[in-house]
Write a protein that holds these residues in place. Structure first.
Motif, PDB file in Angstrom:
ATOM      1  N   ARG A  92       0.828  -1.210   0.000  1.00 26.49           N
ATOM      2  CA  ARG A  92       0.000   0.000   0.000  1.00 26.49           C
ATOM      3  C   ARG A  92       0.866   1.266   0.000  1.00 26.49           C
ATOM      4  NH1 ARG A  92      -2.746  -1.387   3.976  1.00 26.49           N
ATOM      5  NH2 ARG A  92      -1.980  -0.072   5.669  1.00 26.49           N
ATOM      6  N   LEU A 112       2.482   1.685  -3.462  1.00 22.58           N
ATOM      7  CA  LEU A 112       1.515   2.181  -4.438  1.00 22.58           C
ATOM      8  C   LEU A 112       1.240   3.670  -4.241  1.00 22.58           C
ATOM      9  CD1 LEU A 112      -0.986  -0.798  -4.411  1.00 22.58           C
ATOM     10  CD2 LEU A 112       0.388  -0.070  -6.373  1.00 22.58           C
ATOM     11  N   ARG A 148       2.271   6.244  -7.307  1.00 24.66           N
ATOM     12  CA  ARG A 148       1.186   6.861  -8.081  1.00 24.66           C
ATOM     13  C   ARG A 148       1.398   8.361  -8.283  1.00 24.66           C
ATOM     14  NH1 ARG A 148      -3.262   3.085  -5.113  1.00 24.66           N
ATOM     15  NH2 ARG A 148      -3.411   1.493  -6.756  1.00 24.66           N
ATOM     16  N   SER A 154       7.070  -7.287  -9.008  1.00 23.31           N
ATOM     17  CA  SER A 154       5.879  -8.104  -9.250  1.00 23.31           C
ATOM     18  C   SER A 154       6.270  -9.555  -9.479  1.00 23.31           C
ATOM     19  CB  SER A 154       5.125  -7.565 -10.472  1.00 23.31           C
ATOM     20  OG  SER A 154       4.807  -6.209 -10.325  1.00 23.31           O
ATOM     21  N   ALA A 178       4.239  -6.381 -17.488  1.00 22.33           N
ATOM     22  CA  ALA A 178       3.022  -5.587 -17.623  1.00 22.33           C
ATOM     23  C   ALA A 178       2.838  -5.164 -19.070  1.00 22.33           C
ATOM     24  CB  ALA A 178       3.107  -4.353 -16.730  1.00 22.33           C
ATOM     25  N   ALA A 225      -0.453   3.069 -14.724  1.00 20.17           N
ATOM     26  CA  ALA A 225      -1.542   2.575 -13.872  1.00 20.17           C
ATOM     27  C   ALA A 225      -1.674   1.065 -13.999  1.00 20.17           C
ATOM     28  CB  ALA A 225      -2.849   3.259 -14.249  1.00 20.17           C
ATOM     29  N   GLY A 226      -1.528   0.544 -15.216  1.00 20.44           N
ATOM     30  CA  GLY A 226      -1.576  -0.899 -15.408  1.00 20.44           C
ATOM     31  C   GLY A 226      -0.397  -1.596 -14.774  1.00 20.44           C
ATOM     32  N   LEU A 278       1.245  -0.664 -12.106  1.00 17.54           N
ATOM     33  CA  LEU A 278       1.028  -0.703 -10.665  1.00 17.54           C
ATOM     34  C   LEU A 278      -0.091  -1.679 -10.295  1.00 17.54           C
ATOM     35  CD1 LEU A 278       1.477   3.055  -9.696  1.00 17.54           C
ATOM     36  CD2 LEU A 278       3.146   1.185  -9.591  1.00 17.54           C
ATOM     37  N   GLN A 279      -1.052  -1.862 -11.192  1.00 20.83           N
ATOM     38  CA  GLN A 279      -2.089  -2.865 -10.932  1.00 20.83           C
ATOM     39  C   GLN A 279      -1.511  -4.272 -10.947  1.00 20.83           C
ATOM     40  OE1 GLN A 279      -5.395  -3.490 -13.822  1.00 20.83           O
ATOM     41  NE2 GLN A 279      -6.703  -2.926 -12.089  1.00 20.83           N
ATOM     42  N   VAL A 280      -0.573  -4.540 -11.865  1.00 25.77           N
ATOM     43  CA  VAL A 280       0.117  -5.835 -11.882  1.00 25.77           C
ATOM     44  C   VAL A 280       0.858  -6.042 -10.562  1.00 25.77           C
ATOM     45  CG1 VAL A 280       2.000  -7.137 -12.958  1.00 25.77           C
ATOM     46  CG2 VAL A 280       0.311  -5.977 -14.391  1.00 25.77           C
ATOM     47  N   GLU A 332       0.228  -4.652  -7.628  1.00 23.14           N
ATOM     48  CA  GLU A 332      -0.738  -4.846  -6.545  1.00 23.14           C
ATOM     49  C   GLU A 332      -1.324  -6.253  -6.582  1.00 23.14           C
ATOM     50  OE1 GLU A 332      -4.618  -2.575  -4.590  1.00 23.14           O
ATOM     51  OE2 GLU A 332      -3.989  -2.089  -6.627  1.00 23.14           O
ATOM     52  N   ALA A 333      -1.630  -6.748  -7.779  1.00 22.00           N
ATOM     53  CA  ALA A 333      -2.205  -8.091  -7.895  1.00 22.00           C
ATOM     54  C   ALA A 333      -1.221  -9.160  -7.434  1.00 22.00           C
ATOM     55  CB  ALA A 333      -2.618  -8.347  -9.351  1.00 22.00           C
TER      56      ALA A 333
END
Length: 217
Positions: free
Chosen positions: A22, A25, A29, A55, A94, A101-102, A104-106, A108-109
Motif C-alpha cells: 500500500r 503504491l 502513483r 511483481s 506488464a 496505472a496498469g 502498478l495494478q500488476v 498490486e495483484a
C-alpha cells in the motif's frame, strides 16, 4: 543457525506485506508518466523494469510455497527472460499499453497473490530460496524488504519522497538481518543492510544477503 537479533522480536505478518504494498503504491502513483523509463536509482534497470521485477518476485515467492511438496532444491521452473541485455529476467511483465496505472495494478495483484499464499500456507512449510530454505514468514519478510528497498531505488529515479515506518523496518531487520548494527534509525540501517547506504563506522556494502532460516517457535 539464525543469529540472535537485537531488533524488534515482533513477527513479520501478512499485514506487514499489505502495508508495504500500500505504501509503495501510494508513493509511486505520484510519479509523472514520462519518468518511468528513467533509471531506478543506482540500479541498471529502468523504473518500469524495477516494478516488473518486484511483481515477478512476489509471484515467484508465492509459487515456491504453493505446491503440496514445495521445492527444496530450486525454483518453480517458470520461463524467465530478458527484454534487453542488463534488464531483470522476469516471467511476469506488464502490458505497456496499459501505462503506469496498469503496471502498478500488476504489482498490486502479485502482492495480493503472495499475501493470500502466506496467509494460507502452513507456518511450518519450507521452500527453496537461494539464500536458504525459508518459511511463509520468511518469504513475507523477503517481499517486504524487496518492496522497501526497490521503492527507495524507484523514489530516487522518479524524484519522490520515501520514508517507510520504523516499526516495519525493525521487524524485517529482526527476521532477515539480525547481525545488522544497532543504534541507528531503522530505515537507514535497512538501507545499509541492502547495500544502499553507509552507517557511521560501517561502509556501504558491496555484497549482502539475508538470513532466511526460520526463527525458533
Amino acid at each position: 543457525m539464525q543469529p540472535t537479533s537485537p531488533f524488534s522480536p515482533e513477527r513479520v505478518t501478512p499485514d506487514d506485506l499489505d502495508l508495504a504494498v500500500r505504501l509503495t503504491l501510494t508513493a509511486l502513483r505520484a510519479a509523472p508518466p514520462e519518468a518511468w523509463e528513467g533509471q531506478a536509482g543506482s540500479l541498471e534497470w529502468s523504473c518500469w523494469e524495477t516494478v516488473e521485477h518486484l511483481s515477478d518476485g512476489f509471484l515467484g515467492y508465492a509459487a515456491q510455497l504453493g505446491p503440496k511438496q514445495p521445492p527444496q532444491d530450486g525454483y518453480v521452473p517458470f520461463a524467465w527472460s530478458q527484454v534487453r541485455a542488463g534488464a531483470p529476467a522476469n516471467a511476469i511483465r506488464a502490458d505497456r499499453s496499459a501505462g503506469p496505472a496498469g503496471l502498478l495494478q500488476v504489482f498490486e495483484a502479485c502482492g495480493a497473490i503472495l499475501g493470500a499464499m502466506v496467509r494460507t500456507a502452513p507456518p511450518t512449510t519450507l521452500a527453496f530460496h537461494s539464500y536458504g530454505s525459508s518459511d511463509p514468514e520468511g518469504f513475507t519478510a523477503m517481499a517486504v524488504v524487496e518492496a522497501l528497498a526497490h521503492t527507495h531505488d524507484l523514489a530516487e529515479g522518479l524524484g519522490l519522497p520515501w520514508d517507510p515506518p520504523a516499526g516495519l523496518c525493525t521487524r524485517v531487520l529482526h527476521r532477515l538481518f539480525p547481525d545488522a548494527p544497532t543504534g541507528h534509525a531503522p530505515w537507514l540501517t535497512l538501507r545499509w543492510a541492502t547495500g544502499r547506504a553507509e552507517l557511521p563506522g560501517h561502509p556501504r556494502r558491496t555484497e549482502w544477503q539475508w538470513h532466511g532460516a526460520p526463527l525458533p517457535r
